[in-house]
Design a protein around this motif. Structure first.
Motif, PDB file in Angstrom:
ATOM      1  N   GLU A  78      -6.729  -6.322  14.683  1.00  0.00           N
ATOM      2  CA  GLU A  78      -6.705  -5.006  15.318  1.00  0.00           C
ATOM      3  C   GLU A  78      -5.907  -4.020  14.474  1.00  0.00           C
ATOM      4  N   ASN A  79      -4.772  -4.460  13.945  1.00  0.00           N
ATOM      5  CA  ASN A  79      -3.983  -3.597  13.071  1.00  0.00           C
ATOM      6  C   ASN A  79      -4.763  -3.231  11.815  1.00  0.00           C
ATOM      7  N   TYR A 234       8.055   0.799   3.519  1.00  0.00           N
ATOM      8  CA  TYR A 234       7.147   0.293   4.552  1.00  0.00           C
ATOM      9  C   TYR A 234       6.768   1.406   5.527  1.00  0.00           C
ATOM     10  N   GLY A 235       5.521   1.350   5.997  1.00  0.00           N
ATOM     11  CA  GLY A 235       5.061   2.209   7.077  1.00  0.00           C
ATOM     12  C   GLY A 235       4.753   1.320   8.272  1.00  0.00           C
ATOM     13  N   ILE A 236       5.710   1.178   9.183  1.00  0.00           N
ATOM     14  CA  ILE A 236       5.589   0.258  10.310  1.00  0.00           C
ATOM     15  C   ILE A 236       5.062   1.009  11.533  1.00  0.00           C
ATOM     16  N   ARG A 237       4.027   0.464  12.125  1.00  0.00           N
ATOM     17  CA  ARG A 237       3.358   1.102  13.256  1.00  0.00           C
ATOM     18  C   ARG A 237       4.227   1.025  14.520  1.00  0.00           C
ATOM     19  N   GLY A 241       1.839   5.208  18.512  1.00  0.00           N
ATOM     20  CA  GLY A 241       0.801   5.636  17.581  1.00  0.00           C
ATOM     21  C   GLY A 241       1.332   6.200  16.283  1.00  0.00           C
ATOM     22  N   GLY A 242       2.638   6.472  16.205  1.00  0.00           N
ATOM     23  CA  GLY A 242       3.233   6.978  14.977  1.00  0.00           C
ATOM     24  C   GLY A 242       3.710   5.851  14.079  1.00  0.00           C
ATOM     25  N   PHE A 243       4.530   6.218  13.080  1.00  0.00           N
ATOM     26  CA  PHE A 243       5.009   5.247  12.107  1.00  0.00           C
ATOM     27  C   PHE A 243       6.495   5.441  11.829  1.00  0.00           C
ATOM     28  N   ASP A 244       7.184   4.323  11.642  1.00  0.00           N
ATOM     29  CA  ASP A 244       8.528   4.341  11.073  1.00  0.00           C
ATOM     30  C   ASP A 244       8.373   4.219   9.569  1.00  0.00           C
ATOM     31  N   ARG A 272       8.578 -10.959   9.586  1.00  0.00           N
ATOM     32  CA  ARG A 272       9.161 -11.692  10.719  1.00  0.00           C
ATOM     33  C   ARG A 272       9.494 -10.746  11.875  1.00  0.00           C
ATOM     34  N   ALA A 273       9.830  -9.503  11.546  1.00  0.00           N
ATOM     35  CA  ALA A 273      10.161  -8.531  12.592  1.00  0.00           C
ATOM     36  C   ALA A 273       8.912  -7.920  13.226  1.00  0.00           C
ATOM     37  N   HIS A 274       7.783  -7.935  12.499  1.00  0.00           N
ATOM     38  CA  HIS A 274       6.549  -7.287  12.984  1.00  0.00           C
ATOM     39  C   HIS A 274       5.372  -8.210  12.660  1.00  0.00           C
ATOM     40  N   MET A 275       5.352  -9.352  13.313  1.00  0.00           N
ATOM     41  CA  MET A 275       4.392 -10.403  12.985  1.00  0.00           C
ATOM     42  C   MET A 275       2.946  -9.944  13.098  1.00  0.00           C
ATOM     43  N   ASP A 276       2.659  -9.089  14.065  1.00  0.00           N
ATOM     44  CA  ASP A 276       1.271  -8.686  14.291  1.00  0.00           C
ATOM     45  C   ASP A 276       0.806  -7.579  13.358  1.00  0.00           C
ATOM     46  N   GLN A 277       1.675  -7.110  12.470  1.00  0.00           N
ATOM     47  CA  GLN A 277       1.283  -6.024  11.574  1.00  0.00           C
ATOM     48  C   GLN A 277       1.055  -6.477  10.139  1.00  0.00           C
ATOM     49  N   TRP A 278       1.314  -7.752   9.842  1.00  0.00           N
ATOM     50  CA  TRP A 278       1.053  -8.237   8.488  1.00  0.00           C
ATOM     51  C   TRP A 278      -0.339  -8.844   8.411  1.00  0.00           C
ATOM     52  N   LEU A 279      -0.942  -8.816   7.239  1.00  0.00           N
ATOM     53  CA  LEU A 279      -2.311  -9.266   7.057  1.00  0.00           C
ATOM     54  C   LEU A 279      -2.349 -10.790   6.859  1.00  0.00           C
ATOM     55  N   TRP A 280      -2.259 -11.511   7.965  1.00  0.00           N
ATOM     56  CA  TRP A 280      -2.283 -12.974   7.921  1.00  0.00           C
ATOM     57  C   TRP A 280      -3.651 -13.514   7.499  1.00  0.00           C
TER      58      TRP A 280
END
Length: 295
Positions: A78-79, A234-237, A241-244, A272-280
């Motif tokens: 989804e990300n 890094y651009g963390i979602r 809907g925005g980004f850090d 490790r802090a944003h597991m669902d945002q990395w391209l596994w």
């Protein structure tokens, strides 16, 4: 008569173009959600992404609860879908990023390098949206180029490069074709955005998530050769809907291997802090898998 692979590439590209033609008719927020849903519920199961996510998680996080694995199998694609919608929507994406502040201990060092005309390697990974920092810095007047790995599908690669060019130029393909222009840009005081977390055949095995992963030393080698600042970014979602937009402290110049390991460690902390945002879905630990198969 064209080869079967060429036909498959052409047909898949036609489907992708048709899908984006429909998506572009939607408002930007809806476009992101729909593209994320399609990637998660349609493309991921058909493309084998779910199995690859499970394989990677079983390797590096074997004790992860099944409920969390199931969540990641759904949210990681989804990300990716949301990121693709953003990359293909340059005007809307730039508007979204425009007012986001840069945060982190490396912001002042980055600004100083920009003012002094010192080269900078902006190193990130496939987490959140890896082009968010490039977009934010270009909007602030920084000279930022991007290094990209051409897609295997040449038809898709053509319009993908055109799409990311809408965020900003110059862009340099990996390999000899883009090397000369990239080096000239860096030596002139440019900032070069690099994605580190792809398995490279000419890389060295460094630790990532507790296992050996082939990692290119080229970012650190270029920094040492041209006295460039090396900055993890890094651009963390965010949920809204925005980004850090995170600019970490520069990596000190030591050896190429030590600097690259520090970059791997930085990315690992973000994963490790944003597991669902990395391209596994990446085949990140190829050396490990080859070793296992030989036993």
């Amino acid at each position: 008569m064209p080869e079967p692979r060429t036909v498959i590439y052409w047909l898949s590209d036609r489907l992708i173009r048709a899908a984006f033609a429909v998506l572009m008719l939607m408002p930007f927020p809806l476009r992101r959600r729909v593209c994320g849903w399609l990637m998660s519920r349609v493309v991921a199961p058909l493309g084998g992404y779910r199995a690859r996510i499970r394989e990677n998680l079983a390797l590096v996080l074997p004790d992860l609860p099944e409920a969390e694995v199931a969540r990641l199998v759904r949210t990681v694609p989804e990300n990716l879908g949301r990121s693709l919608a953003e990359l293909y929507s340059a005007p809307d994406f730039l508007k979204l990023i425009r007012d986001e502040p840069l945060t982190g201990p490396g912001v002042e060092a980055l600004a100083a390098a920009h003012a002094a005309g010192r080269p900078v390697m902006l190193v990130t990974g496939h987490i959140g949206n890896y082009d968010a920092i490039r977009a934010a810095l270009i909007l602030r007047g920084y000279r930022v180029g991007g290094l990209y790995r051409p897609m295997a599908n040449p038809f898709f690669n053509e319009h993908y490069v055109r799409a990311i060019s809408g965020i900003g130029k110059p862009l340099f393909p990996r390999g000899r074709k883009g090397l000369g222009d990239m080096v000239r840009f860096l030596r002139s005081g440019g900032m070069l955005g690099v994605v580190l977390d792809q398995s490279m055949g000419d890389g060295v095995p460094l630790s990532f998530m507790g296992h050996a992963a082939l990692t290119a030393l080229s970012s650190a080698e270029l920094a040492l050769r041209y006295d460039a600042l090396v900055v993890p970014t890094y651009g963390i979602r965010r949920a809204d809907g925005g980004f850090d937009l995170i600019v970490e402290a520069p990596v000190p110049h030591t050896t190429a291997a030590e600097m690259t390991q520090a970059l791997n460690d930085s990315l690992e902390a973000q994963v490790r802090a944003h597991m669902d945002q990395w391209l596994w879905t990446h085949r990140r630990w190829k050396t490990r898998r080859r070793r296992v198969r030989k036993k």
